[in-house]
Motif scaffolding. Structure first.
Motif, mmCIF file in Angstrom:
data_model
loop_
_atom_site.group_PDB
_atom_site.id
_atom_site.type_symbol
_atom_site.label_atom_id
_atom_site.label_comp_id
_atom_site.label_asym_id
_atom_site.label_seq_id
_atom_site.Cartn_x
_atom_site.Cartn_y
_atom_site.Cartn_z
ATOM 1 N N ILE A 165 0.832 -1.195 0.000
ATOM 2 C CA ILE A 165 0.000 0.000 0.000
ATOM 3 C C ILE A 165 0.872 1.252 0.000
ATOM 4 O O ILE A 165 2.037 1.222 0.383
ATOM 5 N N ARG A 166 0.260 2.368 -0.427
ATOM 6 C CA ARG A 166 0.918 3.667 -0.403
ATOM 7 C C ARG A 166 0.768 4.296 0.987
ATOM 8 O O ARG A 166 0.042 3.778 1.826
ATOM 9 N N PHE A 167 1.395 5.439 1.164
ATOM 10 C CA PHE A 167 1.350 6.111 2.464
ATOM 11 C C PHE A 167 -0.056 6.528 2.856
ATOM 12 O O PHE A 167 -0.348 6.722 4.029
ATOM 13 N N ASP A 168 -0.970 6.645 1.859
ATOM 14 C CA ASP A 168 -2.344 7.051 2.145
ATOM 15 C C ASP A 168 -3.296 5.853 2.216
ATOM 16 O O ASP A 168 -4.513 6.020 2.159
ATOM 17 N N SER A 169 -2.741 4.660 2.331
ATOM 18 C CA SER A 169 -3.486 3.402 2.484
ATOM 19 C C SER A 169 -4.079 2.851 1.198
ATOM 20 O O SER A 169 -4.701 1.784 1.224
ATOM 21 N N THR A 170 -3.933 3.536 0.070
ATOM 22 C CA THR A 170 -4.441 2.983 -1.182
ATOM 23 C C THR A 170 -3.510 1.873 -1.652
ATOM 24 O O THR A 170 -2.280 1.997 -1.574
ATOM 25 N N PRO A 171 -4.069 0.766 -2.140
ATOM 26 C CA PRO A 171 -3.225 -0.370 -2.527
ATOM 27 C C PRO A 171 -2.587 -0.181 -3.898
ATOM 28 O O PRO A 171 -3.117 0.535 -4.754
ATOM 29 N N TYR A 172 -1.452 -0.818 -4.079
ATOM 30 C CA TYR A 172 -0.865 -0.930 -5.411
ATOM 31 C C TYR A 172 -1.622 -2.006 -6.170
ATOM 32 O O TYR A 172 -2.282 -2.866 -5.581
ATOM 33 N N HIS A 173 -1.494 -1.981 -7.502
ATOM 34 C CA HIS A 173 -2.252 -2.909 -8.335
ATOM 35 C C HIS A 173 -1.363 -3.573 -9.375
ATOM 36 O O HIS A 173 -0.250 -3.134 -9.665
ATOM 37 N N GLY A 174 -1.907 -4.648 -9.953
ATOM 38 C CA GLY A 174 -1.285 -5.287 -11.089
ATOM 39 C C GLY A 174 0.125 -5.771 -10.848
ATOM 40 O O GLY A 174 0.466 -6.301 -9.789
ATOM 41 N N VAL A 175 0.966 -5.558 -11.854
ATOM 42 C CA VAL A 175 2.329 -6.080 -11.793
ATOM 43 C C VAL A 175 3.139 -5.415 -10.686
ATOM 44 O O VAL A 175 4.102 -6.007 -10.174
ATOM 45 N N ASN A 176 2.763 -4.206 -10.263
ATOM 46 C CA ASN A 176 3.487 -3.547 -9.173
ATOM 47 C C ASN A 176 3.367 -4.316 -7.862
ATOM 48 O O ASN A 176 4.287 -4.291 -7.040
ATOM 49 N N VAL A 177 2.250 -5.008 -7.642
ATOM 50 C CA VAL A 177 2.111 -5.835 -6.446
ATOM 51 C C VAL A 177 3.185 -6.921 -6.459
ATOM 52 O O VAL A 177 3.846 -7.179 -5.452
ATOM 53 N N LEU A 178 3.388 -7.544 -7.615
ATOM 54 C CA LEU A 178 4.396 -8.604 -7.726
ATOM 55 C C LEU A 178 5.796 -8.061 -7.507
ATOM 56 O O LEU A 178 6.619 -8.674 -6.818
ATOM 57 N N LEU A 179 6.095 -6.907 -8.101
ATOM 58 C CA LEU A 179 7.423 -6.317 -7.963
ATOM 59 C C LEU A 179 7.730 -5.973 -6.512
ATOM 60 O O LEU A 179 8.848 -6.217 -6.021
ATOM 61 N N LEU A 226 6.078 -17.215 -20.349
ATOM 62 C CA LEU A 226 6.687 -15.906 -20.098
ATOM 63 C C LEU A 226 7.867 -15.653 -21.017
ATOM 64 O O LEU A 226 8.107 -14.515 -21.450
ATOM 65 N N LYS A 227 8.624 -16.696 -21.309
ATOM 66 C CA LYS A 227 9.770 -16.536 -22.213
ATOM 67 C C LYS A 227 9.314 -16.263 -23.643
ATOM 68 O O LYS A 227 10.027 -15.628 -24.407
ATOM 69 N N ASP A 228 8.116 -16.729 -23.990
ATOM 70 C CA ASP A 228 7.586 -16.502 -25.330
ATOM 71 C C ASP A 228 6.904 -15.147 -25.468
ATOM 72 O O ASP A 228 6.758 -14.646 -26.585
ATOM 73 N N ASP A 229 6.474 -14.569 -24.361
ATOM 74 C CA ASP A 229 5.710 -13.315 -24.420
ATOM 75 C C ASP A 229 6.111 -12.429 -23.240
ATOM 76 O O ASP A 229 5.676 -12.641 -22.112
ATOM 77 N N LYS A 230 6.917 -11.416 -23.514
ATOM 78 C CA LYS A 230 7.418 -10.555 -22.440
ATOM 79 C C LYS A 230 6.332 -9.682 -21.840
ATOM 80 O O LYS A 230 6.541 -9.060 -20.791
ATOM 81 N N ARG A 231 5.173 -9.622 -22.470
ATOM 82 C CA ARG A 231 4.066 -8.814 -21.940
ATOM 83 C C ARG A 231 3.054 -9.651 -21.154
ATOM 84 O O ARG A 231 2.095 -9.111 -20.602
ATOM 85 N N LEU A 232 3.255 -10.957 -21.113
ATOM 86 C CA LEU A 232 2.257 -11.835 -20.504
ATOM 87 C C LEU A 232 2.028 -11.515 -19.034
ATOM 88 O O LEU A 232 0.883 -11.493 -18.575
ATOM 89 N N ILE A 233 3.073 -11.273 -18.262
ATOM 90 C CA ILE A 233 2.903 -11.038 -16.828
ATOM 91 C C ILE A 233 2.097 -9.765 -16.587
ATOM 92 O O ILE A 233 1.312 -9.679 -15.638
ATOM 93 N N PHE A 234 2.248 -8.763 -17.465
ATOM 94 C CA PHE A 234 1.471 -7.528 -17.340
ATOM 95 C C PHE A 234 -0.006 -7.794 -17.653
ATOM 96 O O PHE A 234 -0.898 -7.327 -16.937
#
Length: 301
Positions: free
Chosen positions: A44-58, A274-282
């Motif tokens: 989550i950010r400092f204001d309690s809003t959650p991160y989303h998508g691939v940023n959660v994984l990172l 994932l190796k076949d498609d670099k955009r798949l995780i997104f």
């Protein structure tokens, strides 16, 4: 003014996919803790809003790698504005955001694959910035240390299966019995083994969360491709969507999602895809977010 050289721009899709692949090749998954330390918490950010998508994984991946205990992240400037300071020598974690693309200056390799706009219209590109974990920052008010517990605290009084609350509100049909867990699109039915077939009730909930994400993909709901045969790229993609969606949902509901014996086979399939498609995780992370948002929306009044 000369146009920028596309080769000088980082390929964020390739870089982030490489990080995920490197983790999977060790047998671990960046969206699941390899130890039994209770449920994950969505970053989550400092204001309690959650991160989303691939940023959660990172952010989950870096928290595991660096041993961070807090789910709160913020930029260098945000820490200063809030009265804190990033400690000298600390390095940030890169995450991404999408912005409208200037067709005259932006390279095509940075286009956000989730944009549904035609090539002649506006597209989105990926850009990155760095954030720092609360463990890297000194001088902040104590109120930030407890932010990660807020979302999950509401589930403390819920008895029984927490994911069943979502399944019931969503109108999913669940049939218990047998020894297999799966979603049957033709019958629009989730099949689950009985509760006593699981070592822990939370294992049951985590598996049901996975099948419930598959359920959202039915043609009458989010309309994903559920016809892929085992071993096909389409099958691997849908399984990745369900895996990520279950991880996000379990984090939201304070459910411990533990590794299962069948995950090794799935990891091999994901690595190939994932190796076949670099955009798949997104794409998969975005579809997983949509599935979880759909379920939250069904539960809301």
């Amino acid at each position: 003014m000369s146009r920028p050289n596309p080769s000088a721009n980082p390929d964020l899709h390739a870089e982030i996919t490489a990080q995920i692949i490197q983790c999977l090749e060790t047998g671990a998954r960046p969206w699941m803790r390899p130890w039994n330390s209770g449920p994950a918490v969505r970053p989550i950010r400092f204001d309690s809003t959650p991160y989303h998508g691939v940023n959660v994984l990172l952010l989950w991946l870096q928290a595991q790698h660096r041993g961070y205990s807090h789910p709160v992240w913020m930029t260098f400037r945000q820490a200063l504005v809030l009265g804190g300071a990033v400690r000298r020598g600390e390095t940030g974690t890169r995450i991404v955001f999408a912005k409208p693309r200037d067709r005259k200056t932006e390279p095509t390799n940075s286009i956000d694959p989730e944009s549904s706009e035609p090539d002649t219209g506006p597209r989105r590109i990926l850009r990155c910035y760095s954030v720092f974990n609360l463990d890297q920052i000194d001088g902040l008010d104590d109120r930030y240390t407890g932010l990660g517990d807020t979302a999950q605290r509401s589930w403390a009084s819920v008895s029984g299966s927490r994911i069943a609350v979502f399944a019931t509100a969503a109108g999913a049909r669940i049939q218990h019995g047998g020894d297999a867990a799966c979603f049957e699109p033709g019958r629009d039915l989730i099949r689950m083994p009985p509760l006593n077939a699981f070592d822990d009730p939370q294992d049951h909930d985590a598996v049901l969360a996975h099948e419930l994400v598959h359920w959202t993909g039915h043609a009458t709901r989010l309309g994903r491709d559920l016809d892929g045969r085992f071993g096909s790229p389409e099958y691997a993609r849908e399984e990745l969507i369900a895996e990520l969606g279950a991880a996000f949902l379990c984090a939201d509901l304070a459910i411990t999602d533990r590794p299962r014996d069948d995950h090794a086979a799935y990891i091999a399939a994901w690595l190939g895809a994932l190796k076949d498609d670099k955009r798949l995780i997104f794409k998969a992370a975005s579809q997983a977010e949509k599935a979880v948002a759909f379920l939250h929306g069904r539960r809301s009044p």
